[in-house]
Design an enzyme around this catalytic site. Structure first.
Site, PDB file in Angstrom:
ATOM      1  N   ASP A 164      22.007   8.795  -9.286  1.00  0.00           N
ATOM      2  CA  ASP A 164      22.620   7.876  -8.317  1.00  0.00           C
ATOM      3  C   ASP A 164      23.110   6.547  -8.908  1.00  0.00           C
ATOM      4  O   ASP A 164      22.783   5.469  -8.383  1.00  0.00           O
ATOM      5  CB  ASP A 164      21.626   7.607  -7.181  1.00  0.00           C
ATOM      6  CG  ASP A 164      21.275   8.858  -6.401  1.00  0.00           C
ATOM      7  OD1 ASP A 164      21.744   9.944  -6.778  1.00  0.00           O
ATOM      8  OD2 ASP A 164      20.513   8.761  -5.418  1.00  0.00           O
ATOM      9  N   LYS A 220      23.988  15.045  -2.884  1.00  0.00           N
ATOM     10  CA  LYS A 220      22.778  15.217  -2.067  1.00  0.00           C
ATOM     11  C   LYS A 220      22.855  14.319  -0.847  1.00  0.00           C
ATOM     12  O   LYS A 220      23.618  13.348  -0.827  1.00  0.00           O
ATOM     13  CB  LYS A 220      21.527  14.923  -2.898  1.00  0.00           C
ATOM     14  CG  LYS A 220      21.463  13.505  -3.407  1.00  0.00           C
ATOM     15  CD  LYS A 220      20.267  13.332  -4.324  1.00  0.00           C
ATOM     16  CE  LYS A 220      20.116  11.895  -4.740  1.00  0.00           C
ATOM     17  NZ  LYS A 220      19.907  10.964  -3.631  1.00  0.00           N
ATOM     18  N   CYS A 223      14.731   8.019  -5.481  1.00  0.00           N
ATOM     19  CA  CYS A 223      15.394   9.218  -5.993  1.00  0.00           C
ATOM     20  C   CYS A 223      14.945   9.603  -7.398  1.00  0.00           C
ATOM     21  O   CYS A 223      14.840  10.788  -7.705  1.00  0.00           O
ATOM     22  CB  CYS A 223      16.900   9.052  -5.887  1.00  0.00           C
ATOM     23  SG  CYS A 223      17.383   9.023  -4.140  1.00  0.00           S
TER      24      CYS A 223
END
Ligand code: VGL
Ligand code: ZN
Length: 204
Positions: free
Chosen positions: A8, A106, A151
């Site tokens: 991310d 995601k 994450c």
């Protein structure tokens, strides 16, 4: 084969972004330094529809940081972030994206969040990352990115549980610390879960 997983590295998790992680932009150069040393680089991208259920804006009277029950799961509510197609959802422009073999999206199902790059939080659906890595013969994964306490943590825990030899570059991660101490607890949980924490940018 060893794979580098970049978690991310998107504008919304960097200073100025909707869900800014302090000093999050500092890890972009770490990613660029590491990428040439790996046979395979995969990036995850938080990729939400604009009405995602993890957004506080979807729950009247709620604000970011509040925790609700969502389909029987505890869900922390966030500011709107990483909306599909928005600038905030883009990978940082200074990343050497030509070295990234595959980007895994995601959080695309509005009903369930997905901190891990492998599965949604209810573990109903796989993102395809595991199958992709297995197809490439990957046995060891090295993670870095944002955010340490969400994450990165859940991706590392899933990777270890799936049987990948799992290491995390501490220097390549920054966390949210919604509650002070969350980041330290995340490091502990990753270690408990079988991940090796790397203090230096050592490569396999
Ligand atoms: C993340 C909160 C919500 C992350 C994503 O990338 O760590 N955190 N969505
Ligand atoms: Zn998200």
């Amino acid at each position: 084969m060893n794979a580098l997983l970049l978690i991310d590295l998107q504008y919304d998790f960097m200073p100025g972004g909707a869900l800014a992680v302090k000093h999050g932009d500092e890890v972009v150069s770490v990613a660029n330094e590491l990428m040439p040393r790996f046979g395979l680089v995969v990036a995850s991208q938080d990729w939400h529809p604009s009405d995602h259920a993890s957004f506080a804006s979807q729950h009247p009277g709620k604000k970011p940081g509040d925790v609700i029950q969502l389909d029987g799961l505890e869900q922390t509510l966030w500011p709107d972030h990483c909306v599909q197609g928005s600038h905030g959802a883009e990978l940082h422009a200074e990343l050497d994206v030509e070295r990234i073999a595959r980007v895994i999206h995601k959080g695309t199902d509005k009903r369930v969040d997905s901190y891990s790059a492998f599965f949604d939080n209810a573990r109903r659906r796989a993102t395809g990352l595991e199958a992709y890595l297995r197809g490439k013969g990957v046995e060891a994964v090295y993670l870095m990115g944002l955010a340490t306490d969400y994450c990165v943590k859940f991706s590392a825990l899933d990777a270890a549980e799936l049987g990948f030899r799992t290491s995390v570059y501490k220097q390549g991660c920054r966390g949210i610390d919604l509650q002070p101490g969350d980041v330290d607890k995340a490091w502990e949980a990753m270690q408990q879960g079988g991940a090796t924490l790397l203090d230096a940018l050592d490569t396999p």
